[in-house]
Motif scaffolding. Structure first.
Motif, PDB file in Angstrom:
ATOM      1  N   SER A 126      39.519  38.063  30.436  1.00  0.00           N
ATOM      2  CA  SER A 126      38.469  37.068  30.631  1.00  0.00           C
ATOM      3  C   SER A 126      37.349  37.625  31.505  1.00  0.00           C
ATOM      4  O   SER A 126      36.160  37.419  31.214  1.00  0.00           O
ATOM      5  N   ALA A 127      37.723  38.354  32.555  1.00  0.00           N
ATOM      6  CA  ALA A 127      36.722  38.969  33.433  1.00  0.00           C
ATOM      7  C   ALA A 127      35.894  39.996  32.670  1.00  0.00           C
ATOM      8  O   ALA A 127      34.671  40.072  32.819  1.00  0.00           O
ATOM      9  N   PHE A 128      36.569  40.794  31.852  1.00  0.00           N
ATOM     10  CA  PHE A 128      35.869  41.785  31.037  1.00  0.00           C
ATOM     11  C   PHE A 128      34.902  41.104  30.074  1.00  0.00           C
ATOM     12  O   PHE A 128      33.746  41.516  29.921  1.00  0.00           O
ATOM     13  N   ASP A 129      35.357  40.035  29.420  1.00  0.00           N
ATOM     14  CA  ASP A 129      34.534  39.314  28.458  1.00  0.00           C
ATOM     15  C   ASP A 129      33.288  38.733  29.125  1.00  0.00           C
ATOM     16  O   ASP A 129      32.227  38.609  28.492  1.00  0.00           O
ATOM     17  N   LYS A 130      33.414  38.421  30.414  1.00  0.00           N
ATOM     18  CA  LYS A 130      32.284  37.846  31.151  1.00  0.00           C
ATOM     19  C   LYS A 130      31.355  38.916  31.728  1.00  0.00           C
ATOM     20  O   LYS A 130      30.383  38.594  32.407  1.00  0.00           O
ATOM     21  N   GLY A 131      31.682  40.185  31.481  1.00  0.00           N
ATOM     22  CA  GLY A 131      30.779  41.258  31.889  1.00  0.00           C
ATOM     23  C   GLY A 131      31.169  42.021  33.133  1.00  0.00           C
ATOM     24  O   GLY A 131      30.375  42.829  33.636  1.00  0.00           O
ATOM     25  N   ASP A 132      32.375  41.802  33.643  1.00  0.00           N
ATOM     26  CA  ASP A 132      32.821  42.505  34.854  1.00  0.00           C
ATOM     27  C   ASP A 132      33.111  43.968  34.517  1.00  0.00           C
ATOM     28  O   ASP A 132      34.053  44.274  33.786  1.00  0.00           O
ATOM     29  N   GLU A 133      32.306  44.877  35.069  1.00  0.00           N
ATOM     30  CA  GLU A 133      32.465  46.303  34.761  1.00  0.00           C
ATOM     31  C   GLU A 133      33.740  46.882  35.374  1.00  0.00           C
ATOM     32  O   GLU A 133      34.322  47.820  34.833  1.00  0.00           O
ATOM     33  N   MET A 134      34.172  46.346  36.495  1.00  0.00           N
ATOM     34  CA  MET A 134      35.420  46.793  37.098  1.00  0.00           C
ATOM     35  C   MET A 134      36.596  46.450  36.189  1.00  0.00           C
ATOM     36  O   MET A 134      37.548  47.223  36.061  1.00  0.00           O
ATOM     37  N   ALA A 135      36.523  45.298  35.552  1.00  0.00           N
ATOM     38  CA  ALA A 135      37.581  44.889  34.619  1.00  0.00           C
ATOM     39  C   ALA A 135      37.607  45.833  33.427  1.00  0.00           C
ATOM     40  O   ALA A 135      38.681  46.242  32.962  1.00  0.00           O
ATOM     41  N   PHE A 136      36.425  46.185  32.943  1.00  0.00           N
ATOM     42  CA  PHE A 136      36.361  47.126  31.831  1.00  0.00           C
ATOM     43  C   PHE A 136      36.945  48.475  32.238  1.00  0.00           C
ATOM     44  O   PHE A 136      37.708  49.081  31.493  1.00  0.00           O
ATOM     45  N   ASN A 137      36.587  48.952  33.419  1.00  0.00           N
ATOM     46  CA  ASN A 137      37.099  50.229  33.920  1.00  0.00           C
ATOM     47  C   ASN A 137      38.621  50.203  34.033  1.00  0.00           C
ATOM     48  O   ASN A 137      39.302  51.158  33.666  1.00  0.00           O
ATOM     49  N   TYR A 138      39.155  49.096  34.517  1.00  0.00           N
ATOM     50  CA  TYR A 138      40.603  48.941  34.671  1.00  0.00           C
ATOM     51  C   TYR A 138      41.292  49.008  33.307  1.00  0.00           C
ATOM     52  O   TYR A 138      42.315  49.696  33.153  1.00  0.00           O
ATOM     53  N   ILE A 139      40.733  48.320  32.323  1.00  0.00           N
ATOM     54  CA  ILE A 139      41.320  48.323  30.976  1.00  0.00           C
ATOM     55  C   ILE A 139      41.212  49.703  30.343  1.00  0.00           C
ATOM     56  O   ILE A 139      42.194  50.241  29.803  1.00  0.00           O
ATOM     57  N   TYR A 140      40.028  50.299  30.421  1.00  0.00           N
ATOM     58  CA  TYR A 140      39.793  51.591  29.772  1.00  0.00           C
ATOM     59  C   TYR A 140      40.674  52.677  30.366  1.00  0.00           C
ATOM     60  O   TYR A 140      41.374  53.394  29.647  1.00  0.00           O
ATOM     61  N   ARG A 141      40.652  52.804  31.680  1.00  0.00           N
ATOM     62  CA  ARG A 141      41.401  53.879  32.333  1.00  0.00           C
ATOM     63  C   ARG A 141      42.906  53.641  32.255  1.00  0.00           C
ATOM     64  O   ARG A 141      43.691  54.583  32.209  1.00  0.00           O
ATOM     65  N   GLY A 142      43.299  52.374  32.242  1.00  0.00           N
ATOM     66  CA  GLY A 142      44.728  52.059  32.240  1.00  0.00           C
ATOM     67  C   GLY A 142      45.383  52.170  30.876  1.00  0.00           C
ATOM     68  O   GLY A 142      46.569  52.518  30.780  1.00  0.00           O
TER      69      GLY A 142
END
Length: 208
Positions: A35-51
Motif C-alpha cells: 500500500s505504501a509503495f502504491d501511494k508513492g513511497d520510494e523507501m517501500a519500493f526500495n524495500y520490495i526491490y532489494r528484498g
C-alpha cells in the motif's frame, strides 16, 4: 523495449539506503508495504526491490537458464509496477505475487522469442531440479551420501510442476494459498492436491 530515462530513474531509486528501508518496513505486513509503495513511497519500493529480486532471480533461473532474459524480465516488471502506482491491486503476499507475474512474463518472452508458434507454454521437464544436501530444507535429514543420492534421484523423477510446488512449499516456505497464486490455480485445494500427489509419488518411487 525500455528507454534509457526509465532505467536511469529506477537505478537512482534502488540506490537509496536499503538498511533504512528495512528498518522502516521489516515489521509491517505485506499489505501495508504494498500500500505504501502504491501511494508513492520510494523507501517501500526500495524495500520490495532489494528484498525480492534475489528470490525472483533464483526462481526465474529454474524456469530458463537464460540469465539475461530473467534479469530483463525482473527489471521490466518493476519498471511497469512503478508506472502503475496509484492504480495497483491489493497484494496480500508480495513474494507470491511477484513470482506469479515473473513466471507469466518469462513464459510470454520465451513464446515471443521461439522460432515455432507455441500456443501453450509449460514448464520444461528440466525445470526445478532439486539438489539434495545435508543442509537442504526440502527434507531435514541427517543421512548418508547414498541416501541423499537416492532421494535426489527420486525427487527429480517427479514432474516439473510437482517439483516446483515442493520447492515453493519447503524451500520458499510458502503457504498453499501463496502456491496457488504463483501457479495461478483458481482454488487453494488445487495446490494442496498437487503437493499431496507429489509426496505420494515420491513415497512410491522410494519404496520401489
Amino acid at each position: 523495449m525500455v528507454n534509457k530515462p526509465q532505467k536511469t530513474k529506477l537505478s537512482s531509486v534502488i540506490s537509496l539506503s536499503h538498511s533504512e528501508s528495512t528498518r522502516i518496513f521489516e515489521k509491517k505486513s505485506d499489505l501495508e508495504v504494498w500500500s505504501a509503495f502504491d501511494k508513492g513511497d520510494e523507501m517501500a519500493f526500495n524495500y520490495i526491490y532489494r528484498g525480492f529480486t534475489p528470490i525472483m532471480f533464483s526462481f526465474g533461473i529454474q524456469i530458463t537458464n537464460n540469465v539475461d532474459l530473467v534479469k530483463d524480465c525482473i527489471q521490466n516488471i518493476f519498471i511497469d509496477l512503478r508506472r502503475k502506482r496509484g492504480a495497483l491491486s491489493e497484494v496480500i503476499s508480495i513474494k507470491s505475487y511477484l513470482l506469479k507475474i515473473l513466471q507469466r512474463e518469462l513464459f510470454r518472452s520465451i513464446k515471443k522469442e521461439s522460432i515455432h508458434s507455441i500456443q501453450n507454454i509449460e514448464l520444461p521437464e528440466s525445470a526445478f531440479l532439486i539438489e539434495v544436501s545435508h543442509e537442504t530444507k526440502v527434507i531435514q535429514l541427517e543421512s548418508e551420501t547414498e541416501i541423499n543420492t537416492q532421494l535426489k534421484m527420486a525427487l527429480n523423477q517427479l514432474t516439473a510442476r510437482q517439483r516446483q510446488a515442493i520447492v515453493l512449499l519447503y524451500e520458499e516456505g510458502m503457504s498453499y494459498r501463496e502456491i496457488a497464486e504463483v501457479l495461478e490455480f483458481n482454488e487453494v485445494k488445487s495446490a494442496r492436491k498437487l503437493v499431496y500427489r507429489a509426496i505420494e509419488s515420491l513415497k512410491q518411487i522410494l519404496k520401489n
